[in-house]
Write a protein that holds these residues in place. Structure first.
Motif, PDB file in Angstrom:
ATOM      1  N   SER A   1       0.809  -1.220   0.000  1.00 49.33           N
ATOM      2  CA  SER A   1       0.000   0.000   0.000  1.00 49.33           C
ATOM      3  C   SER A   1       0.843   1.271   0.000  1.00 49.33           C
ATOM      4  O   SER A   1       0.300   2.374   0.061  1.00 49.33           O
ATOM      5  CB  SER A   1      -0.933   0.012   1.228  1.00 49.33           C
ATOM      6  OG  SER A   1      -0.180  -0.050   2.428  1.00 49.33           O
ATOM      7  N   GLY A   2       2.162   1.125  -0.066  1.00 43.60           N
ATOM      8  CA  GLY A   2       3.036   2.291  -0.028  1.00 43.60           C
ATOM      9  C   GLY A   2       3.234   2.912  -1.401  1.00 43.60           C
ATOM     10  O   GLY A   2       2.584   2.545  -2.380  1.00 43.60           O
ATOM     11  N   TRP A   3       4.164   3.845  -1.452  1.00 43.81           N
ATOM     12  CA  TRP A   3       4.497   4.532  -2.689  1.00 43.81           C
ATOM     13  C   TRP A   3       5.650   3.823  -3.387  1.00 43.81           C
ATOM     14  O   TRP A   3       6.428   3.103  -2.758  1.00 43.81           O
ATOM     15  CB  TRP A   3       4.916   5.974  -2.395  1.00 43.81           C
ATOM     16  CG  TRP A   3       3.828   6.837  -1.842  1.00 43.81           C
ATOM     17  CD1 TRP A   3       3.453   6.943  -0.525  1.00 43.81           C
ATOM     18  CD2 TRP A   3       2.974   7.727  -2.570  1.00 43.81           C
ATOM     19  NE1 TRP A   3       2.417   7.848  -0.404  1.00 43.81           N
ATOM     20  CE2 TRP A   3       2.106   8.346  -1.639  1.00 43.81           C
ATOM     21  CE3 TRP A   3       2.872   8.066  -3.924  1.00 43.81           C
ATOM     22  CZ2 TRP A   3       1.160   9.283  -2.013  1.00 43.81           C
ATOM     23  CZ3 TRP A   3       1.914   8.995  -4.306  1.00 43.81           C
ATOM     24  CH2 TRP A   3       1.064   9.598  -3.360  1.00 43.81           C
ATOM     25  N   ILE A   4       5.765   4.064  -4.687  1.00 38.42           N
ATOM     26  CA  ILE A   4       6.923   3.628  -5.463  1.00 38.42           C
ATOM     27  C   ILE A   4       7.634   4.875  -5.950  1.00 38.42           C
ATOM     28  O   ILE A   4       7.053   5.705  -6.659  1.00 38.42           O
ATOM     29  CB  ILE A   4       6.513   2.740  -6.643  1.00 38.42           C
ATOM     30  CG1 ILE A   4       5.935   1.415  -6.121  1.00 38.42           C
ATOM     31  CG2 ILE A   4       7.699   2.487  -7.560  1.00 38.42           C
ATOM     32  CD1 ILE A   4       5.561   0.438  -7.215  1.00 38.42           C
ATOM     33  N   GLY A   5       8.883   5.019  -5.556  1.00 36.08           N
ATOM     34  CA  GLY A   5       9.644   6.209  -5.900  1.00 36.08           C
ATOM     35  C   GLY A   5      10.334   6.076  -7.252  1.00 36.08           C
ATOM     36  O   GLY A   5      11.066   5.116  -7.489  1.00 36.08           O
ATOM     37  N   ALA A   6      10.080   7.030  -8.136  1.00 36.09           N
ATOM     38  CA  ALA A   6      10.776   7.089  -9.419  1.00 36.09           C
ATOM     39  C   ALA A   6      12.115   7.756  -9.181  1.00 36.09           C
ATOM     40  O   ALA A   6      12.231   8.985  -9.165  1.00 36.09           O
ATOM     41  CB  ALA A   6       9.939   7.871 -10.431  1.00 36.09           C
ATOM     42  N   GLU A   7      13.134   6.937  -8.959  1.00 32.73           N
ATOM     43  CA  GLU A   7      14.475   7.454  -8.667  1.00 32.73           C
ATOM     44  C   GLU A   7      15.396   7.023  -9.804  1.00 32.73           C
ATOM     45  O   GLU A   7      16.221   6.118  -9.663  1.00 32.73           O
ATOM     46  CB  GLU A   7      15.002   6.941  -7.322  1.00 32.73           C
ATOM     47  CG  GLU A   7      16.249   7.707  -6.884  1.00 32.73           C
ATOM     48  CD  GLU A   7      16.999   7.043  -5.749  1.00 32.73           C
ATOM     49  OE1 GLU A   7      17.568   7.767  -4.918  1.00 32.73           O
ATOM     50  OE2 GLU A   7      17.034   5.804  -5.692  1.00 32.73           O
ATOM     51  N   TYR A   8      15.229   7.686 -10.926  1.00 31.62           N
ATOM     52  CA  TYR A   8      16.026   7.348 -12.098  1.00 31.62           C
ATOM     53  C   TYR A   8      16.653   8.602 -12.686  1.00 31.62           C
ATOM     54  O   TYR A   8      16.276   9.728 -12.350  1.00 31.62           O
ATOM     55  CB  TYR A   8      15.170   6.630 -13.150  1.00 31.62           C
ATOM     56  CG  TYR A   8      14.000   7.427 -13.689  1.00 31.62           C
ATOM     57  CD1 TYR A   8      14.168   8.369 -14.706  1.00 31.62           C
ATOM     58  CD2 TYR A   8      12.713   7.213 -13.204  1.00 31.62           C
ATOM     59  CE1 TYR A   8      13.098   9.093 -15.208  1.00 31.62           C
ATOM     60  CE2 TYR A   8      11.629   7.929 -13.703  1.00 31.62           C
ATOM     61  CZ  TYR A   8      11.826   8.862 -14.707  1.00 31.62           C
ATOM     62  OH  TYR A   8      10.763   9.574 -15.206  1.00 31.62           O
ATOM     63  N   LYS A   9      17.621   8.397 -13.581  1.00 26.21           N
ATOM     64  CA  LYS A   9      18.302   9.504 -14.243  1.00 26.21           C
ATOM     65  C   LYS A   9      17.745   9.636 -15.649  1.00 26.21           C
ATOM     66  O   LYS A   9      18.013   8.787 -16.506  1.00 26.21           O
ATOM     67  CB  LYS A   9      19.817   9.253 -14.265  1.00 26.21           C
ATOM     68  CG  LYS A   9      20.420   9.162 -12.867  1.00 26.21           C
ATOM     69  CD  LYS A   9      21.908   8.867 -12.905  1.00 26.21           C
ATOM     70  CE  LYS A   9      22.480   8.784 -11.494  1.00 26.21           C
ATOM     71  NZ  LYS A   9      23.938   8.479 -11.491  1.00 26.21           N
ATOM     72  N   PRO A  10      16.945  10.653 -15.897  1.00 26.33           N
ATOM     73  CA  PRO A  10      16.258  10.762 -17.186  1.00 26.33           C
ATOM     74  C   PRO A  10      17.220  10.773 -18.373  1.00 26.33           C
ATOM     75  O   PRO A  10      18.340  11.289 -18.288  1.00 26.33           O
ATOM     76  CB  PRO A  10      15.504  12.092 -17.070  1.00 26.33           C
ATOM     77  CG  PRO A  10      15.338  12.313 -15.600  1.00 26.33           C
ATOM     78  CD  PRO A  10      16.587  11.754 -14.992  1.00 26.33           C
ATOM     79  N   ARG A  11      16.739  10.208 -19.484  1.00 33.52           N
ATOM     80  CA  ARG A  11      17.538  10.193 -20.711  1.00 33.52           C
ATOM     81  C   ARG A  11      17.718  11.596 -21.276  1.00 33.52           C
ATOM     82  O   ARG A  11      18.674  11.865 -22.010  1.00 33.52           O
ATOM     83  CB  ARG A  11      16.857   9.295 -21.751  1.00 33.52           C
ATOM     84  CG  ARG A  11      16.805   7.822 -21.369  1.00 33.52           C
ATOM     85  CD  ARG A  11      16.127   6.984 -22.432  1.00 33.52           C
ATOM     86  NE  ARG A  11      14.699   7.199 -22.480  1.00 33.52           N
ATOM     87  CZ  ARG A  11      13.790   6.342 -22.002  1.00 33.52           C
ATOM     88  NH1 ARG A  11      14.195   5.209 -21.426  1.00 33.52           N
ATOM     89  NH2 ARG A  11      12.505   6.596 -22.107  1.00 33.52           N
ATOM     90  N   GLY A  12      16.797  12.482 -20.952  1.00 36.11           N
ATOM     91  CA  GLY A  12      16.837  13.864 -21.428  1.00 36.11           C
ATOM     92  C   GLY A  12      16.032  14.727 -20.474  1.00 36.11           C
ATOM     93  O   GLY A  12      16.138  14.579 -19.258  1.00 36.11           O
TER      94      GLY A  12
END
Length: 269
Positions: A233-244
């Motif tokens: 039930s928690g959050w999913i963190g988008a912790e990525y380095k964008p391509r642009g």
């Protein structure tokens, strides 16, 4: 499909730090997380979060002396007083801005110091948990892979679970970063299932690139569906380095949100 938060240490860096909150909200995120936001006065950060109606999930403890190579203090013997200052700063700042968690960074240790590091880490986490509890915050610990950060003390999920057992505080949880865990161990679904009760937050990024989660060797749509079946039930963190530019790479978010909407309509029918 679970809820997604934006890690503003990596996302929306095209904007000044304080403006990333509004950018994340405009992109559809209802929650954010940050690495080290301390250079922004807490009152300003709180106001920016309030204006955008965005929840701040968490922040990291200060790394220590970055110029000397520090990457966290919690597992470093003989530096307990520095760690206490770091956790005091993180909890105070986090409480002011309404953050729900603080990630206690373990730090870099040599193999021959692992035993002493573990004892230090456990003791420091007990202290951190008690301080965080007074602010109604959770303490997170995150295994980090040795390809990106050689020598990081905490590097497997099972090691983190053992540490939590020794700490014995209910408000200490694992930050399960799928990127780091895939590189170090793999077998993500089994590890998510076996340690679900210990997981306080999940993070995602493509492997091996650490870019948007719509490429690479992990099928994150399946991971998200699996987390749904587990009842996460928690959050999913988008912790990525964008391509642009961050906004140009958010097709995965809109596509996955549509998946969630379609599933909800199907269930209602």
């Amino acid at each position: 499909m679970p809820r997604f938060s934006a890690n503003l240490g990596f996302l929306f860096t095209e904007h000044p730090e304080i403006d990333r909150i509004a950018a994340a909200a405009e992109a559809g995120f209802k929650a954010v997380e940050m690495h080290w936001p301390y250079q922004v006065p807490a009152a300003e950060m709180r106001s920016a979060l309030s204006r955008s109606q965005v929840t701040m999930l968490g922040l990291n403890t200060p790394v220590g002396n970055a110029a000397a190579g520090d990457f966290g203090l919690a597992a470093l013997p003989c530096r307990e007083s520095e760690f206490e200052q770091a956790i005091d700063q993180a909890v105070s700042y986090g409480h002011t801005i309404g953050a729900t968690a603080v990630h206690c960074m373990a730090g870099l240790v040599t193999a021959d110091a692992a035993s002493a590091a573990e004892s230090t880490f456990v003791a420091n986490l007990k202290l951190a948990a008690d301080k965080a509890a007074l602010a109604d915050m959770t303490v997170l610990i995150e295994p980090i892979n040795h390809r990106d950060k050689p020598g990081y003390f905490l590097h497997t999920i099972e090691q983190a679970a053992s540490i939590l057992d020794q700490v014995g505080r209910r408000n200490v949880k694992i930050m399960f970063d799928c990127y780091h865990t895939q590189i170090m161990q793999g077998d993500l679904m089994r590890r998510l299932r076996d340690h679900l009760d210990l997981i306080g937050h999940v993070q995602i990024a493509a492997v091996p690139s650490r870019a948007e989660p719509d490429e690479g060797e992990i099928d994150y749509r399946e991971i998200c569906r699996f987390l749904d079946t587990l009842g996460y039930s928690g959050w999913i963190g988008a912790e990525y380095k964008p391509r642009g530019r961050t906004e140009d790479g958010l097709g995965w978010l809109s596509a996955w949100t549509q998946d969630q909407s379609s599933s909800a309509r199907g269930a209602a029918a």
